[in-house]
Design a protein around this motif. Structure first.
Motif, PDB file in Angstrom:
ATOM      1  N   VAL A   1       0.579  37.200  26.446  1.00 12.02           N
ATOM      2  CA  VAL A   1       1.448  37.832  27.440  1.00 12.02           C
ATOM      3  C   VAL A   1       0.538  38.609  28.380  1.00 12.02           C
ATOM      4  O   VAL A   1      -0.011  39.659  28.010  1.00 12.02           O
ATOM      5  N   GLU A   2       0.343  38.086  29.557  1.00 12.92           N
ATOM      6  CA  GLU A   2      -0.640  38.652  30.500  1.00 12.92           C
ATOM      7  C   GLU A   2      -0.227  38.261  31.913  1.00 12.92           C
ATOM      8  O   GLU A   2       0.034  37.096  32.180  1.00 12.92           O
ATOM      9  N   ASP A   3      -0.133  39.277  32.807  1.00  7.99           N
ATOM     10  CA  ASP A   3       0.323  38.984  34.167  1.00  7.99           C
ATOM     11  C   ASP A   3      -0.797  38.580  35.117  1.00  7.99           C
ATOM     12  O   ASP A   3      -0.529  38.074  36.193  1.00  7.99           O
ATOM     13  N   GLU A   4      -2.057  38.822  34.707  1.00  6.80           N
ATOM     14  CA  GLU A   4      -3.160  38.330  35.555  1.00  6.80           C
ATOM     15  C   GLU A   4      -3.324  36.847  35.265  1.00  6.80           C
ATOM     16  O   GLU A   4      -3.837  36.465  34.211  1.00  6.80           O
ATOM     17  N   ILE A   5      -2.865  36.039  36.217  1.00  6.30           N
ATOM     18  CA  ILE A   5      -2.771  34.588  35.987  1.00  6.30           C
ATOM     19  C   ILE A   5      -4.120  33.977  35.586  1.00  6.30           C
ATOM     20  O   ILE A   5      -4.186  33.193  34.635  1.00  6.30           O
TER      21      ILE A   5
ATOM     22  N   LEU B   1      -1.282  40.728  23.734  1.00  6.81           N
ATOM     23  CA  LEU B   1      -0.326  41.393  24.601  1.00  6.81           C
ATOM     24  C   LEU B   1      -1.021  42.365  25.538  1.00  6.81           C
ATOM     25  O   LEU B   1      -1.683  43.308  25.094  1.00  6.81           O
ATOM     26  N   ASP B   2      -0.867  42.140  26.833  1.00  2.00           N
ATOM     27  CA  ASP B   2      -1.442  43.051  27.812  1.00  2.00           C
ATOM     28  C   ASP B   2      -0.638  44.350  27.829  1.00  2.00           C
ATOM     29  O   ASP B   2       0.568  44.355  27.582  1.00  2.00           O
ATOM     30  N   TRP B   3      -1.336  45.441  28.121  1.00  2.00           N
ATOM     31  CA  TRP B   3      -0.687  46.749  28.143  1.00  2.00           C
ATOM     32  C   TRP B   3       0.168  46.926  29.389  1.00  2.00           C
ATOM     33  O   TRP B   3       1.336  47.318  29.314  1.00  2.00           O
ATOM     34  N   LEU B   4      -0.439  46.660  30.553  1.00  2.00           N
ATOM     35  CA  LEU B   4       0.276  46.861  31.817  1.00  2.00           C
ATOM     36  C   LEU B   4       0.897  45.552  32.275  1.00  2.00           C
ATOM     37  O   LEU B   4       0.203  44.635  32.703  1.00  2.00           O
ATOM     38  N   LEU B   5       2.193  45.484  32.164  1.00  2.00           N
ATOM     39  CA  LEU B   5       2.910  44.250  32.496  1.00  2.00           C
ATOM     40  C   LEU B   5       4.096  44.573  33.393  1.00  2.00           C
ATOM     41  O   LEU B   5       4.713  45.635  33.249  1.00  2.00           O
TER      42      LEU B   5
ATOM     43  N   VAL C   1     -10.595  46.049  24.494  1.00  2.00           N
ATOM     44  CA  VAL C   1     -10.722  46.742  25.769  1.00  2.00           C
ATOM     45  C   VAL C   1     -11.211  45.783  26.851  1.00  2.00           C
ATOM     46  O   VAL C   1     -12.177  45.059  26.662  1.00  2.00           O
ATOM     47  N   LYS C   2     -10.496  45.795  27.977  1.00  2.00           N
ATOM     48  CA  LYS C   2     -10.884  44.991  29.135  1.00  2.00           C
ATOM     49  C   LYS C   2     -12.004  45.685  29.910  1.00  2.00           C
ATOM     50  O   LYS C   2     -11.944  46.907  30.068  1.00  2.00           O
ATOM     51  N   PRO C   3     -12.996  45.017  30.453  1.00  2.00           N
ATOM     52  CA  PRO C   3     -13.210  43.579  30.282  1.00  2.00           C
ATOM     53  C   PRO C   3     -13.809  43.286  28.905  1.00  2.00           C
ATOM     54  O   PRO C   3     -14.631  44.047  28.429  1.00  2.00           O
TER      55      PRO C   3
END
Ligand code: CA
Length: 226
Positions: free
Chosen positions: A10-14, A54-58, A104-106
């Motif tokens: 689940v990640e909004d950065e395509i 799961l991404d944090w900021l969605l 942690v990203k990146p």
């Protein structure tokens, strides 16, 4: 494992979602992708993946909320949170909401893959210890019993009896057999003890009006059936 593990991203950065999807597919996993929180929650519920990244900021629903909602319905799927650098508070909140781990990203893809493998291995080990029937689960190692997300406290004998029923689901088990297996061949007491313990178990398993799973087979014994 006979079928490949199913992982939901689940990640909004395509671009990032696509990259992780390709890497996981290359490793042999079956992969689903959702690009916002609500779609992620729906997919997790409908497809029952073995692990969620799961991404944090969605958009829509934040990762922490997806996590909380999944846990609130008793879903125990391993969840790895993706958080941005320096968001220590977020990581703590994420773990509080029921996430199992965070990256942690990146991040390096090797690190993510290592975490994925570790969590899948852990669930497989837990699966081997867990007996499950419908929404009823019993862990032989931790001796925990759940109906959905509700924990149930059992006495030692109640646990043994339920464990025995759970190892033989849908089979009719005679009262003599239960007596032998749960109380032992040398049990000299009253065989009505089985009825008493079945009654205790039902009271505890159906405390919140859940469906009856331990059925009486008149004149013979008992069976676990819905
Ligand atoms: Ca994001």
């Amino acid at each position: 494992m006979t079928t490949p593990a199913h992982i939901l991203i689940v990640e909004d950065e395509i671009k990032l979602a696509r990259f992780v999807e390709l890497e996981l597919s290359y490793e042999g996993y079956q992969v689903s992708v959702a690009h916002d929180g609500l779609a992620g929650l729906t997919t997790a519920r409908e497809q029952n993946p073995d692990l969620v990244i799961l991404d944090w900021l969605l958009p829509g629903l934040p990762g922490v909320e997806v996590c909380r909602r999944l846990r609130s319905t008793g879903n125990k799927v391993p969840i790895i949170l993706l958080t941005a650098k320096d968001e220590v508070g977020d990581r703590v909140a994420g773990l509080d909401a029921g996430a199992d781990d965070y990256v942690v990203k990146p991040f390096s893809v090797e690190e993510l893959l290592a975490r994925v493998r570790a969590h899948l291995r852990r669930t497989q080990e837990e699966d081997a210890d867990t007996l499950q029937f419908e929404d009823l689960s019993l862990n032989r190692r931790t001796r925990e019993v759940f109906r959905g997300s509700r924990a149930i406290e059992l006495t030692a004998k109640e646990f043994d009896l339920l464990e025995y029923l759970l190892t033989n689901p849908r089979q009719v088990i005679t009262r003599d057999r239960i007596l032998e297996q749960v109380w032992g061949y040398d049990f000299m007491g009253d065989s009505n003890i089985i009825e008493v313990y079945i009654r205790y178990l039902r009271l505890k398993l159906e405390e919140k009006n859940e469906k009856r799973l331990i059925q009486t087979v008149r004149g013979v014994g008992y069976t676990l059936r819905n």
